[in-house]
Motif scaffolding. Structure first.
Motif, PDB file in Angstrom:
ATOM      1  N   VAL A   6     -18.125 -33.765 -22.285  1.00  0.00           N
ATOM      2  CA  VAL A   6     -17.498 -32.855 -21.011  1.00  0.00           C
ATOM      3  C   VAL A   6     -16.218 -32.566 -21.780  1.00  0.00           C
ATOM      4  O   VAL A   6     -15.802 -31.448 -21.584  1.00  0.00           O
ATOM      5  CB  VAL A   6     -17.588 -33.265 -19.844  1.00  0.00           C
ATOM      6  N   LEU A   7     -15.571 -33.597 -22.182  1.00  0.00           N
ATOM      7  CA  LEU A   7     -14.034 -33.490 -22.479  1.00  0.00           C
ATOM      8  C   LEU A   7     -14.044 -32.403 -23.844  1.00  0.00           C
ATOM      9  O   LEU A   7     -13.148 -31.340 -23.681  1.00  0.00           O
ATOM     10  CB  LEU A   7     -13.344 -34.578 -23.118  1.00  0.00           C
ATOM     11  N   GLN A   8     -14.981 -32.562 -24.595  1.00  0.00           N
ATOM     12  CA  GLN A   8     -14.823 -31.544 -25.971  1.00  0.00           C
ATOM     13  C   GLN A   8     -15.373 -30.073 -25.282  1.00  0.00           C
ATOM     14  O   GLN A   8     -14.632 -29.072 -25.823  1.00  0.00           O
ATOM     15  CB  GLN A   8     -16.036 -32.053 -26.946  1.00  0.00           C
ATOM     16  N   ASN A   9     -16.225 -29.846 -24.467  1.00  0.00           N
ATOM     17  CA  ASN A   9     -16.626 -28.622 -23.694  1.00  0.00           C
ATOM     18  C   ASN A   9     -15.277 -28.196 -23.315  1.00  0.00           C
ATOM     19  O   ASN A   9     -15.190 -27.049 -23.397  1.00  0.00           O
ATOM     20  CB  ASN A   9     -17.766 -28.869 -22.947  1.00  0.00           C
ATOM     21  N   ARG A  10     -14.478 -28.923 -22.709  1.00  0.00           N
ATOM     22  CA  ARG A  10     -13.225 -28.538 -21.754  1.00  0.00           C
ATOM     23  C   ARG A  10     -12.531 -27.947 -22.808  1.00  0.00           C
ATOM     24  O   ARG A  10     -11.871 -27.040 -22.588  1.00  0.00           O
ATOM     25  CB  ARG A  10     -12.706 -29.544 -20.859  1.00  0.00           C
ATOM     26  N   LEU A  12     -12.935 -26.738 -25.951  1.00  0.00           N
ATOM     27  CA  LEU A  12     -13.649 -25.525 -26.457  1.00  0.00           C
ATOM     28  C   LEU A  12     -13.231 -24.433 -25.513  1.00  0.00           C
ATOM     29  O   LEU A  12     -12.885 -23.241 -25.831  1.00  0.00           O
ATOM     30  CB  LEU A  12     -15.175 -25.701 -26.798  1.00  0.00           C
ATOM     31  N   LYS A  13     -13.647 -24.665 -23.983  1.00  0.00           N
ATOM     32  CA  LYS A  13     -13.492 -23.666 -23.167  1.00  0.00           C
ATOM     33  C   LYS A  13     -11.798 -23.292 -23.155  1.00  0.00           C
ATOM     34  O   LYS A  13     -11.611 -21.756 -22.741  1.00  0.00           O
ATOM     35  CB  LYS A  13     -13.678 -24.132 -21.752  1.00  0.00           C
ATOM     36  N   LYS A  14     -10.984 -24.167 -23.284  1.00  0.00           N
ATOM     37  CA  LYS A  14      -9.535 -23.655 -23.083  1.00  0.00           C
ATOM     38  C   LYS A  14      -9.162 -22.975 -24.427  1.00  0.00           C
ATOM     39  O   LYS A  14      -8.611 -21.940 -23.995  1.00  0.00           O
ATOM     40  CB  LYS A  14      -8.812 -25.225 -23.207  1.00  0.00           C
ATOM     41  N   GLY A 154     -11.793 -40.385 -30.735  1.00  0.00           N
ATOM     42  CA  GLY A 154     -10.847 -41.308 -31.208  1.00  0.00           C
ATOM     43  C   GLY A 154     -11.451 -42.229 -32.798  1.00  0.00           C
ATOM     44  O   GLY A 154     -10.839 -42.926 -33.184  1.00  0.00           O
ATOM     45  N   LYS A 155     -12.680 -41.726 -32.932  1.00  0.00           N
ATOM     46  CA  LYS A 155     -13.278 -42.303 -34.355  1.00  0.00           C
ATOM     47  C   LYS A 155     -13.683 -41.099 -35.412  1.00  0.00           C
ATOM     48  O   LYS A 155     -14.864 -41.027 -35.703  1.00  0.00           O
ATOM     49  CB  LYS A 155     -14.460 -43.004 -33.740  1.00  0.00           C
ATOM     50  N   PRO A 156     -12.734 -40.455 -35.923  1.00  0.00           N
ATOM     51  CA  PRO A 156     -11.404 -40.546 -35.756  1.00  0.00           C
ATOM     52  C   PRO A 156     -10.396 -39.627 -35.208  1.00  0.00           C
ATOM     53  O   PRO A 156      -9.477 -39.537 -34.839  1.00  0.00           O
ATOM     54  CB  PRO A 156     -10.744 -40.675 -37.153  1.00  0.00           C
ATOM     55  N   TYR A 157     -11.364 -38.698 -34.536  1.00  0.00           N
ATOM     56  CA  TYR A 157     -10.556 -37.403 -34.067  1.00  0.00           C
ATOM     57  C   TYR A 157     -10.390 -37.502 -32.719  1.00  0.00           C
ATOM     58  O   TYR A 157     -11.381 -37.806 -31.726  1.00  0.00           O
ATOM     59  CB  TYR A 157     -11.458 -36.118 -34.403  1.00  0.00           C
ATOM     60  N   SER A 158      -9.597 -36.611 -32.149  1.00  0.00           N
ATOM     61  CA  SER A 158      -8.939 -36.597 -30.691  1.00  0.00           C
ATOM     62  C   SER A 158      -9.981 -35.419 -30.039  1.00  0.00           C
ATOM     63  O   SER A 158     -10.438 -34.630 -31.074  1.00  0.00           O
ATOM     64  CB  SER A 158      -7.919 -36.065 -30.583  1.00  0.00           C
ATOM     65  N   GLY A 159      -9.878 -35.350 -28.870  1.00  0.00           N
ATOM     66  CA  GLY A 159     -10.624 -34.214 -28.210  1.00  0.00           C
ATOM     67  C   GLY A 159     -10.224 -32.893 -28.524  1.00  0.00           C
ATOM     68  O   GLY A 159     -10.824 -31.992 -28.566  1.00  0.00           O
ATOM     69  N   GLU A 160      -8.902 -32.712 -28.726  1.00  0.00           N
ATOM     70  CA  GLU A 160      -8.370 -31.549 -29.328  1.00  0.00           C
ATOM     71  C   GLU A 160      -8.749 -31.026 -30.648  1.00  0.00           C
ATOM     72  O   GLU A 160      -8.995 -30.105 -30.912  1.00  0.00           O
ATOM     73  CB  GLU A 160      -6.622 -31.581 -29.254  1.00  0.00           C
ATOM     74  N   ASP A 161      -8.622 -32.032 -31.636  1.00  0.00           N
ATOM     75  CA  ASP A 161      -9.053 -31.903 -33.039  1.00  0.00           C
ATOM     76  C   ASP A 161     -10.710 -31.205 -32.913  1.00  0.00           C
ATOM     77  O   ASP A 161     -10.910 -30.255 -33.667  1.00  0.00           O
ATOM     78  CB  ASP A 161      -9.222 -33.110 -33.669  1.00  0.00           C
ATOM     79  N   LEU A 162     -11.490 -31.943 -32.291  1.00  0.00           N
ATOM     80  CA  LEU A 162     -12.781 -31.584 -32.015  1.00  0.00           C
ATOM     81  C   LEU A 162     -13.020 -30.369 -31.376  1.00  0.00           C
ATOM     82  O   LEU A 162     -13.909 -29.551 -31.783  1.00  0.00           O
ATOM     83  CB  LEU A 162     -13.601 -32.534 -31.191  1.00  0.00           C
ATOM     84  N   GLY A 163     -12.116 -29.883 -30.346  1.00  0.00           N
ATOM     85  CA  GLY A 163     -12.290 -28.719 -29.695  1.00  0.00           C
ATOM     86  C   GLY A 163     -11.934 -27.798 -30.773  1.00  0.00           C
ATOM     87  O   GLY A 163     -12.674 -26.516 -30.970  1.00  0.00           O
TER      88      GLY A 163
END
Length: 191
Positions: A6-10, A12-14, A154-163
Motif C-alpha cells: 500500500v505504501l508503494q502504491n501511495r 506512485l499515486k502521489k 528498506g532492503k535496500p530501497y525506501s518507499g520513495e525510491d520504489l515509487g
C-alpha cells in the motif's frame, strides 16, 4: 506484505504518471478466488490500456520486471487456506503467456536513466498469487499486462525510491506501447 504494498502504491499515486495518464490503483488480496473475480472486474470497469501489477518479494534484491505468467503448478495455499483443485489459472489456457511489453528494453531504458535503483528481468514470477494474478491478467488482456516484483522496504530501497522506480518503469512501458501502436497504424496504412 500488504502494508508495504500500500505504501508503494501511495508513493506512485502521489507522483502520478503525467497529465495525460489516468492512473487507477487497486489492492488485490492474496487469495486465488478473489483474483479470479477482481481482475476481470477491473478490466471491465476501467478498460485500461495497460495493467501493471506490483508485488513484494522477500527474495528480490532488485526491482524485477516479469516477462511472462505461467498457467500450471499452483500448489501453495493462499491467505484463506485455499488452492485451486486444477492447480492452474485457466483450464485449457496456454502454459505460458508473454507480456506484449519488451521487458529487456524497459530494463535498459530505466537503467540508463540513472535512477539509482537496480532493475532486472525475470521469466519466473514464482507460481504463487503474483504469478496467478499475472497470468489471469495476461490472458484477459491478450498480453497487455505487466508485473513488477519489488524488494521489501528498506532492503535496500525506501518507499520513495520504489515509487520513483515504478513511475519511471510504467512511463517507459506506456512509451513502448505507444510506439507499437504507431507501428501497427503505419503498417495498416501502407497495405
Amino acid at each position: 506484505m500488504r502494508e508495504k504494498q500500500v505504501l508503494q502504491n501511495r508513493e506512485l499515486k502521489k507522483l502520478g504518471l503525467g497529465g495525460e495518464v489516468d492512473l487507477h490503483v487497486s489492492e488485490v488480496p492474496v487469495e486465488y478466488q478473489t483474483v479470479q473475480s477482481l481482475v476481470p472486474s477491473l478490466w471491465k470497469k476501467h478498460h485500461p490500456l495497460l495493467v501493471v501489477h506490483v508485488g513484494v518479494s522477500g527474495m528480490a534484491t532488485t526491482v524485477t520486471l516479469e516477462k511472462c505468467g505461467r498457467n500450471h503448478g499452483y500448489k501453495g495455499l493462499d491467505n484463506s487456506s485455499f488452492c485451486p483443485d486444477s492447480q492452474c489459472c485457466i483450464v485449457g489456457g496456454p502454459d505460458c503467456i508473454n507480456s506484449v511489453i519488451d521487458m529487456e528494453s524497459v530494463c535498459k531504458r530505466v537503467t540508463s536513466s540513472g535512477l539509482g535503483v537496480a532493475v532486472s528481468v525475470s521469466k519466473d514470477a514464482g507460481r504463487y498469487l503474483c504469478d496467478f494474478t499475472y497470468y489471469t491478467s495476461l490472458y484477459l488482456s491478450h498480453g497487455r499486462s505487466a508485473f513488477v516484483h519489488v524488494p521489501p522496504l528498506g532492503k535496500p530501497y525506501s518507499g520513495e525510491d520504489l515509487g520513483r522506480a515504478l513511475q519511471a518503469i510504467i512511463q517507459e512501458m506506456l512509451e513502448l506501447l505507444d510506439q507499437a501502436e504507431e507501428k501497427i497504424h503505419c503498417q495498416q496504412h501502407f497495405h
